[in-house]
Scaffold this motif. Structure first.
Motif, PDB file in Angstrom:
ATOM      1  N   ILE A 313      31.841  34.811   2.687  1.00  0.00           N
ATOM      2  CA  ILE A 313      30.612  34.008   2.513  1.00  0.00           C
ATOM      3  C   ILE A 313      29.601  34.785   1.658  1.00  0.00           C
ATOM      4  O   ILE A 313      28.984  34.256   0.738  1.00  0.00           O
ATOM      5  CB  ILE A 313      30.008  33.636   3.890  1.00  0.00           C
ATOM      6  N   PHE A 314      29.466  36.080   1.979  1.00  0.00           N
ATOM      7  CA  PHE A 314      28.510  36.893   1.209  1.00  0.00           C
ATOM      8  C   PHE A 314      28.918  36.964  -0.262  1.00  0.00           C
ATOM      9  O   PHE A 314      28.094  36.802  -1.162  1.00  0.00           O
ATOM     10  CB  PHE A 314      28.408  38.312   1.792  1.00  0.00           C
ATOM     11  N   ARG A 315      30.215  37.178  -0.507  1.00  0.00           N
ATOM     12  CA  ARG A 315      30.712  37.272  -1.885  1.00  0.00           C
ATOM     13  C   ARG A 315      30.374  35.993  -2.650  1.00  0.00           C
ATOM     14  O   ARG A 315      29.882  36.029  -3.773  1.00  0.00           O
ATOM     15  CB  ARG A 315      32.223  37.519  -1.874  1.00  0.00           C
ATOM     16  N   LYS A 316      30.629  34.847  -2.011  1.00  0.00           N
ATOM     17  CA  LYS A 316      30.374  33.563  -2.677  1.00  0.00           C
ATOM     18  C   LYS A 316      28.872  33.398  -2.962  1.00  0.00           C
ATOM     19  O   LYS A 316      28.469  33.022  -4.058  1.00  0.00           O
ATOM     20  CB  LYS A 316      30.906  32.410  -1.811  1.00  0.00           C
ATOM     21  N   ALA A 317      28.046  33.734  -1.943  1.00  0.00           N
ATOM     22  CA  ALA A 317      26.591  33.580  -2.128  1.00  0.00           C
ATOM     23  C   ALA A 317      26.106  34.466  -3.271  1.00  0.00           C
ATOM     24  O   ALA A 317      25.284  34.070  -4.099  1.00  0.00           O
ATOM     25  CB  ALA A 317      25.867  33.943  -0.833  1.00  0.00           C
TER      26      ALA A 317
END
Ligand SMILES: Cc1cc2nc3c(=O)[nH]c(=O)nc-3n(C[C@H](O)[C@H](O)[C@H](O)COP(=O)(O)O)c2cc1C
Ligand code: SF4
Length: 442
Positions: A313-317
């Motif tokens: 999720i962090f990578r995508k954000a």
């Protein structure tokens, strides 16, 4: 017809042989106490030999409390002058100029050192990403730091360097004053744009008083802050617009700045700086441990990077808040063009450059006068020589994977994209470790 890439660029007090500058890039090459080493000289020589017109140094703290991590060479004492003289002399042998980046981290740090556990800032709000705490600077603190910048410039000049750059970008102390998102003061250093710019303008005037008008002085600025790029930072608001930065640049030039270096994003790192095509969250989970244990957001961040789902999720954000991979090259050019249209001094633009035709076009179309490159030269130290030989792009360009960035808190700076080394890990590490050679006692 002469190639604009290799036309000299003249500033008020400095001429650089071509239009490619090595952009600031920090690595832990020096001693814990901030004294310099041969390793840093070896690092800088890679780029001087590779043909860049000038090197703009990495983050050089002007005050012990402005350090962001141990093992970066500093300039807060006269005893540092001989080391910087040695750096300058080594680089000058390649007809390459050397500009020192005068810096203070403020509340934004990586690994605090033993002396000063807490940073200082325009605010007392902790930094939103790592959660490093800070003290709001008093007027006395401000005067002390302004004087420290001026002394840093004097030392750079005494060391025979070619100029200095104020690190007014990427969320460090000068940004923390300029920023409408971070600066929450109610005195004469906060509120209106004029008040928020007071700190940096006082630094410029103090430097001019100390070193005179005939020493090159430039400013790196995050033209657009994009302060609300991530969920952690949304609360602070979007920050300065390019229009506000244009006004700040005009004031800077009136006060005696000779060039503007245009960057973006009001933290470091920021999804737009260095803009990535990827983010290796698993690796971040390992290298980030040193930072996380110093800030107050330790638990949240470790959880974020050590769990596959939250990591994804962090990578995508992070990537969504940046720009698509095919827009990384020259991502700050439109900001640079707006600043260039408003000021009388040369403008240098940073962000993703690595194609000769793109750089030529940026210059001939009047968007900037020169470009600066960091990762793209880490991947290909001799890129300028390759351009001179007629190549438009390196055979193995930088992929913007940002592994160099994710490694650098803990490991030596270098290119860690193994696909660029035919997936030969040993060859990749050999390149990374080459910065330690030669050493005086080897
Ligand atoms: C590992 C790393 C360290 C950096 N250190 C600094 C620094 O000390 N000071 C600074 O102003 N910018 C720093 N930058 C930003 C670069 O100077 C540059 O502006 C940015 O990476 C965009 O250029 P690039 O796409 O050519 O890498 C750093 C970037 C990286 C990847
Ligand atoms: S690790 Fe290498 S390829 Fe990846 S961004 Fe850094 S320099 Fe470029």
């Amino acid at each position: 017809m002469p190639d604009v890439l290799f036309e000299p660029l003249s500033f008020r007090n400095l001429t650089v042989k071509n239009r490619v500058f090595r952009s600031n890039i920090s690595g832990r090459f020096d001693n814990y106490d901030g004294t310099g080493t041969q390793t840093r000289i070896n690092w800088e020589l890679k780029f001087a030999e590779g043909g860049v017109g000038a090197i703009i140094s990495s983050f050089v703290p002007v005050h012990p409390r402005g350090r962001i991590i141990p093992n970066y060479a500093t300039v807060y004492d006269d005893d540092r002058i001989p080391f910087w003289r040695a750096v300058g002399e080594a680089v000058h042998r390649y007809d390459c100029r050397y500009i020192m980046q005068l810096s203070h981290g403020g509340r934004q740090r990586d690994v605090p050192d033993l002396q000063y556990a807490k940073g200082q800032s325009s605010t007392s709000k902790k930094d939103p990403l790592h959660g490093f705490e800070c003290d709001r600077m008093t007027i006395g603190d401000i005067r002390e730091v302004v004087a420290a910048f001026a002394d840093g410039a004097r030392r750079a000049r005494e060391a025979g360097l070619d100029g200095v750059e104020l690190h007014g970008a990427n969320g460090y102390l000068i940004t923390q004053f300029l920023s409408s998102a971070i600066n929450d003061r109610t005195d004469e250093y906060g509120g209106s744009l004029e008040n928020r710019a007071r700190f940096v303008l006082e630094i410029v005037r103090a430097i001019r008083t100390k070193v005179g008008r005939d020493f090159h002085l430039q400013m790196k600025i995050s033209a657009t802050e994009h302060a609300d790029a991530l969920i952690f930072t949304k609360l602070e608001g979007p920050g300065n617009t390019v229009e506000e930065s244009v006004q700040v640049c005009k004031w800077l030039v009136e006060a005696g700045v000779d060039a503007i270096h245009v960057s973006t994003g009001n933290s470091f790192p920021h999804p737009r700086n260095p803009a990535g095509a990827d983010l290796d969250v698993q690796l971040l989970g390992h290298t980030y441990e040193q930072l996380a244990s110093s800030g107050t957001n330790t638990f949240r961040n470790l959880l974020l990077f050590h769990n596959d789902l939250t990591g994804a999720i962090f990578r995508k954000a992070w990537l969504d808040a940046g720009v698509p991979a095919n827009q990384i090259e020259g991502l700050s050019l439109s900001d640079a063009a707006q600043i260039k249209a408003a000021v009388s001094v040369p403008v240098i633009c940073t962000g993703g450059f690595q194609t000769a035709s793109v750089i030529r076009n940026a210059i001939t179309s009047g968007q900037c006068d020169a470009v600066s490159m960091a990762r793209t030269l880490v991947a290909n130290n001799d890129l300028v020589k390759q351009f001179a030989a007629g190549r438009d792009r390196a055979e193995r360009p930088c992929t913007y994977c940002n592994k160099c960035l994710v490694h650098v808190v803990e490991h030596p700076l270098g290119c860690y994209e193994v696909s660029r080394f035919d997936n030969n890990e040993a060859a990749m590490l050999e390149q990374v470790m080459s910065v330690y050679r030669p050493q005086p006692f080897a």
